[in-house]
Design a protein around this motif. Structure first.
Motif, PDB file in Angstrom:
ATOM      1  N   GLY A 130      23.895  -2.770 -18.701  1.00 21.84           N
ATOM      2  CA  GLY A 130      23.619  -3.506 -19.928  1.00 21.84           C
ATOM      3  C   GLY A 130      24.195  -4.905 -19.965  1.00 21.84           C
ATOM      4  N   MET A 131      24.876  -5.339 -18.902  1.00 22.35           N
ATOM      5  CA  MET A 131      25.473  -6.676 -18.898  1.00 22.35           C
ATOM      6  C   MET A 131      24.417  -7.741 -18.647  1.00 22.35           C
ATOM      7  SD  MET A 131      29.059  -5.920 -16.854  1.00 22.35           S
ATOM      8  CE  MET A 131      29.472  -7.663 -16.873  1.00 22.35           C
ATOM      9  N   THR A 132      24.505  -8.826 -19.397  1.00 23.00           N
ATOM     10  CA  THR A 132      23.548  -9.920 -19.220  1.00 23.00           C
ATOM     11  C   THR A 132      24.034 -10.961 -18.227  1.00 23.00           C
ATOM     12  OG1 THR A 132      24.520 -11.021 -21.149  1.00 23.00           O
ATOM     13  CG2 THR A 132      22.571  -9.646 -21.518  1.00 23.00           C
ATOM     14  N   THR A 133      25.346 -11.140 -18.110  1.00 26.66           N
ATOM     15  CA  THR A 133      25.911 -12.071 -17.132  1.00 26.66           C
ATOM     16  C   THR A 133      27.130 -11.424 -16.481  1.00 26.66           C
ATOM     17  OG1 THR A 133      27.288 -13.123 -18.836  1.00 26.66           O
ATOM     18  CG2 THR A 133      25.152 -14.151 -18.344  1.00 26.66           C
ATOM     19  N   PRO A 134      27.392 -11.713 -15.201  1.00 28.84           N
ATOM     20  CA  PRO A 134      28.574 -11.154 -14.545  1.00 28.84           C
ATOM     21  C   PRO A 134      29.862 -11.676 -15.198  1.00 28.84           C
ATOM     22  CG  PRO A 134      27.009 -11.983 -12.923  1.00 28.84           C
ATOM     23  CD  PRO A 134      26.557 -12.491 -14.260  1.00 28.84           C
ATOM     24  N   ARG A 135      30.884 -10.820 -15.265  1.00 28.17           N
ATOM     25  CA  ARG A 135      32.177 -11.227 -15.819  1.00 28.17           C
ATOM     26  C   ARG A 135      33.245 -10.219 -15.418  1.00 28.17           C
ATOM     27  NH1 ARG A 135      29.179  -9.103 -20.059  1.00 28.17           N
ATOM     28  NH2 ARG A 135      30.115  -7.338 -21.177  1.00 28.17           N
ATOM     29  N   LEU A 136      34.494 -10.604 -15.617  1.00 25.00           N
ATOM     30  CA  LEU A 136      35.582  -9.658 -15.408  1.00 25.00           C
ATOM     31  C   LEU A 136      35.454  -8.506 -16.399  1.00 25.00           C
ATOM     32  CD1 LEU A 136      38.841 -11.783 -14.939  1.00 25.00           C
ATOM     33  CD2 LEU A 136      37.528 -10.585 -13.180  1.00 25.00           C
ATOM     34  N   ILE A 137      35.644  -7.280 -15.928  1.00 26.69           N
ATOM     35  CA  ILE A 137      35.575  -6.144 -16.846  1.00 26.69           C
ATOM     36  C   ILE A 137      36.904  -5.402 -16.937  1.00 26.69           C
ATOM     37  CG2 ILE A 137      33.082  -5.825 -16.655  1.00 26.69           C
ATOM     38  CD1 ILE A 137      33.703  -3.461 -14.703  1.00 26.69           C
ATOM     39  N   MET A 138      37.731  -5.473 -15.914  1.00 29.66           N
ATOM     40  CA  MET A 138      39.026  -4.798 -15.925  1.00 29.66           C
ATOM     41  C   MET A 138      39.810  -5.189 -14.685  1.00 29.66           C
ATOM     42  SD  MET A 138      37.799  -0.868 -15.048  1.00 29.66           S
ATOM     43  CE  MET A 138      36.291  -0.872 -16.011  1.00 29.66           C
ATOM     44  N   TRP A 139      41.044  -4.681 -14.611  1.00 28.68           N
ATOM     45  CA  TRP A 139      41.839  -4.938 -13.410  1.00 28.68           C
ATOM     46  C   TRP A 139      42.646  -3.696 -13.066  1.00 28.68           C
ATOM     47  CZ3 TRP A 139      47.379  -6.139 -13.192  1.00 28.68           C
ATOM     48  CH2 TRP A 139      48.034  -6.085 -14.435  1.00 28.68           C
ATOM     49  N   ALA A 140      43.091  -3.646 -11.813  1.00 29.02           N
ATOM     50  CA  ALA A 140      43.826  -2.493 -11.313  1.00 29.02           C
ATOM     51  C   ALA A 140      45.196  -2.921 -10.821  1.00 29.02           C
ATOM     52  CB  ALA A 140      43.056  -1.831 -10.168  1.00 29.02           C
ATOM     53  N   ALA A 141      46.204  -2.119 -11.129  1.00 31.24           N
ATOM     54  CA  ALA A 141      47.556  -2.329 -10.642  1.00 31.24           C
ATOM     55  C   ALA A 141      47.857  -1.268  -9.591  1.00 31.24           C
ATOM     56  CB  ALA A 141      48.564  -2.250 -11.784  1.00 31.24           C
ATOM     57  N   ARG A 142      48.428  -1.688  -8.484  1.00 32.33           N
ATOM     58  CA  ARG A 142      48.740  -0.762  -7.401  1.00 32.33           C
ATOM     59  C   ARG A 142      50.025   0.014  -7.712  1.00 32.33           C
ATOM     60  NH1 ARG A 142      47.984  -4.174  -3.920  1.00 32.33           N
ATOM     61  NH2 ARG A 142      50.080  -4.922  -3.473  1.00 32.33           N
TER      62      ARG A 142
END
Length: 211
Positions: free
Chosen positions: A78-90
């Motif tokens: 459903g996204m219209t343009t690419p963007r950051l959605i989340m991040w991961a911590a190791r």
């Protein structure tokens, strides 16, 4: 700032409705073209990877039309343009991270994950998704990698993460959650909540934002 990031930030997720379009959008902005990483059968997605430094990478992720879509795939579609959605911590121990989160009063789900690389080898990991904190995607999910290799080793070079910060009207509350989970992230008070990644790229300094 970079020393703090090295201890916690594993990767950023750049979401798109179509993988080729996501790769192209990132390449247009940064001059670096992410290379295919493989499929996530349990999620219904596939990805491409660009290194952000040692043991740190940017993951372009999109629905895979050959797989049955999961919740994330449907959201990405459903996204219209690419963007950051989340991040991961190791994390060195998913179990210990989950226990810490629960001790702080949060919900924590431990989920095993895997994907097949283009060369056929399988990459495996364990995720911890912490909820009931009110911080949304500014609070990372956690990942423990299994095996000696790291996905950043497979991605093309050229990008480097210079700064990662969370902006939110509830800066004090976000800082409290991050401290409880032992996550170091710069937090700035702002009118709206968003994640901001500042990258050094072949085309100069670039900001990626979301969600």
């Amino acid at each position: 700032m970079d020393r703090a990031l090295a201890a916690v930030c594993d990767h950023l997720l750049w979401g798109a409705a179509n993988l080729d379009a996501g790769i192209a959008a990132l390449a247009e902005r940064t001059g670096v073209r992410a290379t295919p990483g493989g499929q996530h059968p349990d999620l219904g997605t596939h990805n491409a990877i660009a290194a952000l430094g040692r043991k740190r990478f940017l993951e372009v992720i999109a629905p895979d039309p050959t797989l049955r879509p999961g919740a994330l795939a449907r959201r990405l579609a459903g996204m219209t343009t690419p963007r950051l959605i989340m991040w991961a911590a190791r994390t060195p121990s998913a179990a210990e991270t989950a226990a810490r989160a629960k001790a702080e009063g949060y919900q924590a789900a431990v989920v095993e994950g895997h994907r097949a690389r283009p060369d056929g080898r399988v990459v495996r990991w364990t995720n911890v998704f912490v909820t009931d904190h009110g911080g949304g995607a500014l609070v990372p999910f956690f990942i423990e990698w299994h095996g000696d290799s790291h996905p950043a080793d497979d991605g093309p070079p050229g990008l480097r993460l210079k700064e990662l910060r969370g902006e939110t009207p509830e800066a004090q509350g976000l800082r409290a959650v991050l401290e409880a989970l032992d996550v170091r992230l710069a937090v700035r008070k702002a009118p709206t909540a968003r994640l901001v990644a500042v990258l050094d790229t072949p085309r100069g300094r670039v900001e990626l934002t979301g969600p």
